[in-house]
Design an enzyme around this catalytic site. Structure first.
Site, mmCIF file in Angstrom:
data_model
loop_
_atom_site.group_PDB
_atom_site.id
_atom_site.type_symbol
_atom_site.label_atom_id
_atom_site.label_comp_id
_atom_site.label_asym_id
_atom_site.label_seq_id
_atom_site.Cartn_x
_atom_site.Cartn_y
_atom_site.Cartn_z
ATOM 1 N N HIS A 45 0.831 -1.206 0.000
ATOM 2 C CA HIS A 45 0.000 0.000 0.000
ATOM 3 C C HIS A 45 0.867 1.258 0.000
ATOM 4 C CE1 HIS A 45 -3.784 2.187 1.228
ATOM 5 N NE2 HIS A 45 -2.857 3.064 1.608
ATOM 6 N N GLU A 46 1.817 1.291 0.913
ATOM 7 C CA GLU A 46 2.676 2.470 1.024
ATOM 8 C C GLU A 46 3.618 2.597 -0.163
ATOM 9 O OE1 GLU A 46 2.188 4.789 3.160
ATOM 10 O OE2 GLU A 46 0.602 3.636 4.116
ATOM 11 N N HIS A 49 1.885 4.590 -2.787
ATOM 12 C CA HIS A 49 2.047 6.031 -2.557
ATOM 13 C C HIS A 49 3.445 6.488 -2.974
ATOM 14 C CE1 HIS A 49 -1.732 6.564 -0.514
ATOM 15 N NE2 HIS A 49 -1.400 5.835 0.536
#
Length: 397
Positions: A45-46, A49
């Site tokens: 997920h990170e 980003h």
């Protein structure tokens, strides 16, 4: 940026019903399973980003797996500090210019001009929106990828046979359908006005709606008949003792059997997207039912329940465990896209307001929105943790 705590999960007995290699998984399996599920999913997920931010020219000061004290770390040539932290309950990427890992803005700070200093706050609106959306999208893509691989390897399970699986062949000992007037050889063609393709579609629709009044349209001797039925509310318990309220009408199909159709690589992707859409619909239905009181809030779970399910699915083998990871990845995407301040969806909501107004929301409005959002998240965390402790401990064997 966008610190990620553990996601919530909606318990659904249908997800976990299987035969385990253990009567009760050992305690270490809960712990290891939890780390192997949540750690990689939060990291992915990170990374979503981070990678989109780097692609769009925004620099990152830190990328952490976990929260709290740094255990291991190194700084790369771009100035990003990569670290493993003590509390494995989430993670974050902190872009340049963020006042904290959660990207909560400083209400007293002046609105920056758009420059090329590499900070997140100075990036253009569309760049910030893409960076924020990249996290949930990455989790969604991962879930689609896992399901697509399974479809490619194992095929697509479909009901095949000379008999239409929608045709009623047998009633259970206690059958709401029979009591309401349904008969053997009736063919169910729609439920609540929506056409159904096979017995699975009927079962899945009913499963999520215990104690609900429904209209079943059946074909009998060439005529269509509408039969109102109130689904039975049954507390289903799987082999691990997990329970959940499910709906039943007490019918079985007249024919048909499961076969696995071979699926090509490109064919598997739309099938995987459909599966993710179906699961997301189940999540939305479950949340709606909790909000209106049709389901107990106790069915919401947090980190302890995720750990329990992780250990149980690990005890079933690799396929079950990876399938569970796909469900949690989809859950993580869904939770984070909700328009709650301090989550990714909250940031996107503010960016939508900024796009419409052609200027950011006022500092006081922003500050209060984030306070309320964080308060909501904290209350939610307390509720689901209380549910976990009350319903799942002690665990292990």
């Amino acid at each position: 940026m966008r610190a990620k705590p553990w996601p919530a999960t909606l318990s659904c007995a249908a997800f976990w019903r299987a035969t385990s290699l253990f009567d009760s998984p050992p305690f270490w399996m809960y712990f290891v399973g939890f780390l192997l599920v949540l750690g990689p999913l939060v990291t992915v997920h990170e990374l979503g980003h981070y990678l989109v931010g780097r692609w769009l020219g925004v620099k990152a000061d830190a990328f952490s797996v976990g929260f709290g004290k740094e255990l291991l770390g190194r700084t790369d040539r771009h100035g990003t500090r990569w670290k493993l932290s003590a509390l494995p309950l989430g993670g974050y990427v902190q872009f340049r210019g963020d006042m904290n890992p959660a990207s909560i803005p400083d209400a007293n700070a002046p609105v920056p001009e758009v420059t090329n200093d590499g900070s997140f706050q100075s990036a253009s609106l569309w760049r910030r929106a893409l960076i924020v959306a990249a996290g949930p999208v990455t989790n969604l893509v991962l879930a689609v990828g896992i399901f697509a691989v399974f479809f490619t390897i194992y095929g697509n399970p479909v009901i095949s046979g000379a008999e239409d699986s929608r045709t009623v062949g047998v009633f259970a000992e206690e059958s709401a359908a029979r009591d309401a007037g349904m008969e053997v050889r009736d063919t169910i063609i729609s439920v609540d006005g929506s056409a159904v393709e096979d017995f699975d579609a009927i079962r899945n629709y009913v499963l999520l709606r215990p104690g609900r009044d429904m209209i079943f349209t059946v074909e009998r001797d060439g005529a269509e008949i509408e039969i109102p039925i109130t689904t039975a509310r049954v507390e289903a318990v799987d082999s691990f003792g997990n329970s959940g309220a499910v709906g039943r009408i007490g019918v079985g199909p007249a024919g048909g059997e499961y076969v696995f159709e071979e699926v090509g690589v490109f064919e598997s992707i739309p099938l995987a997207v459909d599966r993710c859409w179906e699961i997301t619909g189940m999540m939305v239905t479950g949340i709606k039912q909790i909000l209106v009181g049709e389901r107990s809030i106790k069915e919401l779970g947090g980190p302890i329940k995720i750990a329990k399910f992780s250990g149980e699915q690990m005890s079933l083998g690799l396929v079950a465990f990876v399938s569970f990871a796909a469900l949690i990845s989809l859950n993580l995407a869904f939770i984070n896209i909700l328009p709650i301040p301090a989550l990714d969806g909250g940031h996107l909501a503010f960016y939508a307001v900024e796009a419409i107004r052609r200027k950011p929301a006022g500092p006081q409005t922003t500050e209060w929105a984030y306070r309320i959002g964080i308060g909501f998240v904290l209350i939610f965390m307390v509720v689901v943790t209380f549910n976990d402790v009350g319903s799942l401990l002690p665990i292990g064997g």
